[in-house]
Design a protein around this motif. Structure first.
Motif, PDB file in Angstrom:
ATOM      1  N   ARG A  38       0.837  -1.192   0.000  1.00 66.95           N
ATOM      2  CA  ARG A  38       0.000   0.000   0.000  1.00 66.95           C
ATOM      3  C   ARG A  38       0.875   1.247   0.000  1.00 66.95           C
ATOM      4  O   ARG A  38       2.034   1.211   0.425  1.00 66.95           O
ATOM      5  CB  ARG A  38      -0.950   0.015   1.198  1.00 66.95           C
ATOM      6  CG  ARG A  38      -0.272   0.193   2.552  1.00 66.95           C
ATOM      7  CD  ARG A  38      -1.291   0.023   3.666  1.00 66.95           C
ATOM      8  NE  ARG A  38      -0.721   0.323   4.974  1.00 66.95           N
ATOM      9  CZ  ARG A  38      -1.358   0.134   6.118  1.00 66.95           C
ATOM     10  NH1 ARG A  38      -2.611  -0.358   6.129  1.00 66.95           N
ATOM     11  NH2 ARG A  38      -0.779   0.433   7.269  1.00 66.95           N
ATOM     12  N   VAL A  93      -3.599   3.676  -1.308  1.00 65.53           N
ATOM     13  CA  VAL A  93      -3.851   2.881  -2.506  1.00 65.53           C
ATOM     14  C   VAL A  93      -3.208   1.518  -2.273  1.00 65.53           C
ATOM     15  O   VAL A  93      -2.034   1.441  -1.898  1.00 65.53           O
ATOM     16  CB  VAL A  93      -3.258   3.541  -3.767  1.00 65.53           C
ATOM     17  CG1 VAL A  93      -3.492   2.652  -4.987  1.00 65.53           C
ATOM     18  CG2 VAL A  93      -3.878   4.919  -3.989  1.00 65.53           C
ATOM     19  N   TYR A  94      -3.984   0.476  -2.472  1.00 64.08           N
ATOM     20  CA  TYR A  94      -3.522  -0.882  -2.241  1.00 64.08           C
ATOM     21  C   TYR A  94      -3.219  -1.562  -3.582  1.00 64.08           C
ATOM     22  O   TYR A  94      -4.028  -1.491  -4.518  1.00 64.08           O
ATOM     23  CB  TYR A  94      -4.577  -1.674  -1.473  1.00 64.08           C
ATOM     24  CG  TYR A  94      -4.605  -1.333  -0.008  1.00 64.08           C
ATOM     25  CD1 TYR A  94      -5.099  -0.107   0.435  1.00 64.08           C
ATOM     26  CD2 TYR A  94      -4.121  -2.222   0.948  1.00 64.08           C
ATOM     27  CE1 TYR A  94      -5.096   0.233   1.776  1.00 64.08           C
ATOM     28  CE2 TYR A  94      -4.137  -1.903   2.302  1.00 64.08           C
ATOM     29  CZ  TYR A  94      -4.614  -0.671   2.710  1.00 64.08           C
ATOM     30  OH  TYR A  94      -4.618  -0.342   4.048  1.00 64.08           O
ATOM     31  N   TYR A  95      -2.052  -2.208  -3.620  1.00 58.94           N
ATOM     32  CA  TYR A  95      -1.581  -2.871  -4.831  1.00 58.94           C
ATOM     33  C   TYR A  95      -1.339  -4.349  -4.573  1.00 58.94           C
ATOM     34  O   TYR A  95      -0.784  -4.711  -3.528  1.00 58.94           O
ATOM     35  CB  TYR A  95      -0.248  -2.265  -5.295  1.00 58.94           C
ATOM     36  CG  TYR A  95      -0.286  -0.791  -5.591  1.00 58.94           C
ATOM     37  CD1 TYR A  95      -0.013   0.140  -4.590  1.00 58.94           C
ATOM     38  CD2 TYR A  95      -0.561  -0.325  -6.872  1.00 58.94           C
ATOM     39  CE1 TYR A  95      -0.032   1.497  -4.857  1.00 58.94           C
ATOM     40  CE2 TYR A  95      -0.587   1.035  -7.149  1.00 58.94           C
ATOM     41  CZ  TYR A  95      -0.322   1.933  -6.136  1.00 58.94           C
ATOM     42  OH  TYR A  95      -0.344   3.274  -6.405  1.00 58.94           O
ATOM     43  N   GLY A 120      -3.755  -0.695  -8.730  1.00 55.35           N
ATOM     44  CA  GLY A 120      -4.096  -0.224  -7.392  1.00 55.35           C
ATOM     45  C   GLY A 120      -5.575   0.060  -7.216  1.00 55.35           C
ATOM     46  O   GLY A 120      -6.297   0.325  -8.176  1.00 55.35           O
ATOM     47  N   THR A 121      -6.019  -0.003  -5.966  1.00 54.25           N
ATOM     48  CA  THR A 121      -7.388   0.340  -5.608  1.00 54.25           C
ATOM     49  C   THR A 121      -7.360   1.184  -4.341  1.00 54.25           C
ATOM     50  O   THR A 121      -6.631   0.890  -3.401  1.00 54.25           O
ATOM     51  CB  THR A 121      -8.251  -0.929  -5.427  1.00 54.25           C
ATOM     52  OG1 THR A 121      -9.613  -0.562  -5.212  1.00 54.25           O
ATOM     53  CG2 THR A 121      -7.777  -1.798  -4.267  1.00 54.25           C
ATOM     54  N   GLN A 122      -8.136   2.246  -4.338  1.00 53.27           N
ATOM     55  CA  GLN A 122      -8.115   3.198  -3.231  1.00 53.27           C
ATOM     56  C   GLN A 122      -8.955   2.682  -2.063  1.00 53.27           C
ATOM     57  O   GLN A 122     -10.106   2.267  -2.240  1.00 53.27           O
ATOM     58  CB  GLN A 122      -8.663   4.552  -3.678  1.00 53.27           C
ATOM     59  CG  GLN A 122      -8.771   5.586  -2.577  1.00 53.27           C
ATOM     60  CD  GLN A 122      -7.424   6.079  -2.106  1.00 53.27           C
ATOM     61  OE1 GLN A 122      -6.557   6.420  -2.913  1.00 53.27           O
ATOM     62  NE2 GLN A 122      -7.237   6.141  -0.782  1.00 53.27           N
TER      63      GLN A 122
END
Length: 127
Positions: A38, A93-95, A120-122
């Motif tokens: 993240r 942001v998660y990766y 990534g997703t916030q």
């Protein structure tokens, strides 16, 4: 070429839960360790969790241990991150990322050992 796509991010109140999912394609998913990282604004990307290619071993950053759970489904080529008891400091942001080495026996926390990354997703946790 490997493609990774995260989903499941969003806005949640402190104490709530979210489940992130990462769908992989392009190479033999079950041969590679997978990780979640993240990155918060103004901070470096940090390790969150990793899972061995077989699913038989996991490793967590101390700051998420006991709250987050990583899992994978090699039949579906997915790796998930269940996040409970979320805190505002989990906002980032998660990766998801795929290890560059096949059948690595050690779970690594260094971004450089992962060669494919999703966009990534916030995740935003409000207080």
């Amino acid at each position: 070429q490997v493609q990774l796509v995260e989903s499941g991010g969003g806005l949640v109140q402190a104490g709530g839960s979210l489940r992130l999912s990462c769908a992989a394609s392009g190479r033999t998913f079950s041969s590679y360790n997978m990780g979640w990282f993240r990155q918060a604004p103004g901070k470096e990307r940090e390790f969150v969790a990793a899972i061995r290619w077989s699913g038989g071993s996991t490793y967590y950053a101390n700051i998420v241990k006991g709250r987050f759970t990583i899992s994978r489904d090699n039949a579906k080529n997915t790796v998930d991150l269940q996040m409970n008891s979320l805190k505002p400091e989990d906002t980032a942001v998660y990766y998801c990322a795929a290890d560059r080495a096949k059948f690595r026996t050690v779970l690594t926390t260094t971004p450089g050992t992962y060669d494919y990354w999703g966009p990534g997703t916030q995740v935003t946790v409000s207080s």
